[in-house]
Design an enzyme around this catalytic site. Structure first.
Site, PDB file in Angstrom:
ATOM      1  N   THR A  30       4.495  18.773  23.234  1.00 14.79           N
ATOM      2  CA  THR A  30       5.659  18.018  22.582  1.00 14.79           C
ATOM      3  C   THR A  30       5.626  16.352  23.398  1.00 14.79           C
ATOM      4  O   THR A  30       4.978  16.182  24.400  1.00 14.79           O
ATOM      5  CB  THR A  30       6.993  18.347  22.810  1.00 14.79           C
ATOM      6  OG1 THR A  30       7.242  18.473  24.257  1.00 14.79           O
ATOM      7  CG2 THR A  30       6.999  19.833  22.239  1.00 14.79           C
ATOM      8  N   GLY A  31       5.987  15.375  22.618  1.00  9.50           N
ATOM      9  CA  GLY A  31       5.992  13.917  23.204  1.00  9.50           C
ATOM     10  C   GLY A  31       4.544  13.529  23.189  1.00  9.50           C
ATOM     11  O   GLY A  31       4.160  13.178  24.412  1.00  9.50           O
ATOM     12  N   ALA A  32       3.628  14.064  22.331  1.00 13.48           N
ATOM     13  CA  ALA A  32       2.080  13.814  22.572  1.00 13.48           C
ATOM     14  C   ALA A  32       1.793  12.461  21.979  1.00 13.48           C
ATOM     15  O   ALA A  32       0.505  12.297  22.080  1.00 13.48           O
ATOM     16  CB  ALA A  32       1.542  15.095  21.776  1.00 13.48           C
ATOM     17  N   SER A  33       2.586  11.583  21.536  1.00 12.99           N
ATOM     18  CA  SER A  33       2.039  10.279  20.977  1.00 12.99           C
ATOM     19  C   SER A  33       1.923   9.251  21.971  1.00 12.99           C
ATOM     20  O   SER A  33       1.132   8.220  21.744  1.00 12.99           O
ATOM     21  CB  SER A  33       3.171   9.642  19.756  1.00 12.99           C
ATOM     22  OG  SER A  33       4.424   9.649  20.357  1.00 12.99           O
ATOM     23  N   GLY A  37       2.132  12.927  27.591  1.00 12.79           N
ATOM     24  CA  GLY A  37       1.704  13.603  26.544  1.00 12.79           C
ATOM     25  C   GLY A  37       0.529  13.412  26.003  1.00 12.79           C
ATOM     26  O   GLY A  37      -0.436  14.344  25.563  1.00 12.79           O
ATOM     27  N   SER A 161      10.748  16.301  36.455  1.00 16.61           N
ATOM     28  CA  SER A 161      10.578  15.212  37.233  1.00 16.61           C
ATOM     29  C   SER A 161      11.107  15.475  38.690  1.00 16.61           C
ATOM     30  O   SER A 161      11.968  16.377  38.985  1.00 16.61           O
ATOM     31  CB  SER A 161      11.582  14.129  36.951  1.00 16.61           C
ATOM     32  OG  SER A 161      11.701  13.103  37.662  1.00 16.61           O
ATOM     33  N   TYR A 175      20.309  11.193  32.803  1.00 17.35           N
ATOM     34  CA  TYR A 175      18.971  11.753  32.819  1.00 17.35           C
ATOM     35  C   TYR A 175      18.912  12.916  33.852  1.00 17.35           C
ATOM     36  O   TYR A 175      18.375  13.970  33.526  1.00 17.35           O
ATOM     37  CB  TYR A 175      18.038  10.682  33.372  1.00 17.35           C
ATOM     38  CG  TYR A 175      16.637  10.995  33.492  1.00 17.35           C
ATOM     39  CD1 TYR A 175      16.040  11.354  32.353  1.00 17.35           C
ATOM     40  CD2 TYR A 175      16.096  11.054  34.787  1.00 17.35           C
ATOM     41  CE1 TYR A 175      14.599  11.726  32.571  1.00 17.35           C
ATOM     42  CE2 TYR A 175      14.675  11.508  34.885  1.00 17.35           C
ATOM     43  CZ  TYR A 175      13.984  11.825  33.869  1.00 17.35           C
ATOM     44  OH  TYR A 175      12.765  12.133  34.063  1.00 17.35           O
TER      45      TYR A 175
END
Length: 283
Positions: A30-33, A37, A161, A175
């Site tokens: 996920t978040g691969a763009s 990722g 994180s 966050y």
């Protein structure tokens, strides 16, 4: 070299074990763009994995996928906004129908906001970050987990994180809260899945030079990993079965939080007060 020693968690820099571990395997990211990722997708594809790419930005995903295919890799693309829970379930069904098995899921998508809490209430910072960093990724895993258990097992990697650990850092409440919540939820899930073939690992990254940290001026000159260096740590649990992958100093931070919680809280509060005073002077 010194920057890598001080910042980096264990990492898979020798690609031969990674090739042996992932060649011919299907890995969902996920978040691969962009950022971590994207770097992880390119790294795994270069080692022979079939990478299943998810992110909100469909056009950018297609660019990344085309470049991976051009380099000889295998990939497929599923645009998805993780805050849309109905879309999460629909995409999970599409993935299950199109892919015979999913050997690993890398839960990387996330977002950060640095803002004083008194300025964030009307913007619903907490609600937005809980959706991106907690409820969305959890919904995707819940939709895919039964399939993973039924196929005999797999691997889940949570890209977390170092700041997902105490102490509480001023201006990062939304966050930290969302990342800690997902991390603890996934830890509970991992213990529940014990003995059922699904391994879970959390990778606690230090600062990484990506688009996500660009708006924070304080980070412009701070030491940070590159996305590729971060990706080499993200894939490490695919080679070494570790429940937690973290920089060497994170355990010291945890011990200090347990032994000296009041002192650390005073330090964090004092730092925030100093920032407020300096800000008022500049005005």
């Amino acid at each position: 070299m010194l920057r890598r020693v001080l910042l980096s968690p264990p990492a898979c820099r020798d690609l031969r074990p990674l090739v042996a571990a992932v060649r011919g395997k299907a890995v969902l990211i996920t978040g691969a763009s962009y950022g971590i990722g994207e770097a992880t997708a390119r790294l795994l594809a270069s080692c022979g994995a079939e990478v299943i790419l998810l992110a909100r930005s469909g056009e950018r995903l297609e660019v990344v996928a085309a470049e991976i295919r051009g380099a000889g890799g295998q990939t497929s693309v599923y645009p998805l906004n993780l805050t849309d829970l109905e879309a999460v379930r629909a995409v999970a069904s599409q993935i299950a129908a199109n892919h015979p098995r999913i050997d690993a899921i890398i839960s990387n998508a996330g977002h950060s906001i640095r803002r004083p809490v008194l300025d964030s209430t009307e913007r619903d910072d907490l609600g937005r970050l809980l959706a991106v960093n907690f409820s969305g990724p959890a919904a995707l895993l819940l939709a895919l987990l039964p399939r993973m258990v039924a196929q005999g097992g797999g691997m889940i990697v949570n890209v977390s994180s170092a700041s997902a650990m105490p102490p509480g850092i001023p201006r990062w409440a939304a966050y930290q809260g969302s990342k800690v919540g997902f991390d603890l939820w996934l830890g509970s899930v991992a213990n529940e899945l014990h003995g059922r073939g699904v391994r879970v690992s959390s990778v606690y990254l230090p600062l990484v030079r990506t688009r996500m940290i660009a708006p924070t001026r304080a980070y412009r000159f701070a030491p940070a990993l590159t996305p590729l260096e971060a990706a080499q740590s993200v894939v490490y649990p695919l080679v070494q079965p570790m429940r937690r992958v973290a920089p060497w100093w994170l355990k010291g931070q945890q011990v200090a939080t347990l032994l000296f919680p009041d002192a650390l809280d005073r330090l964090m509060g004092g730092a925030e007060e100093l920032v407020r005073r300096l800000t008022r002077r500049k005005r």
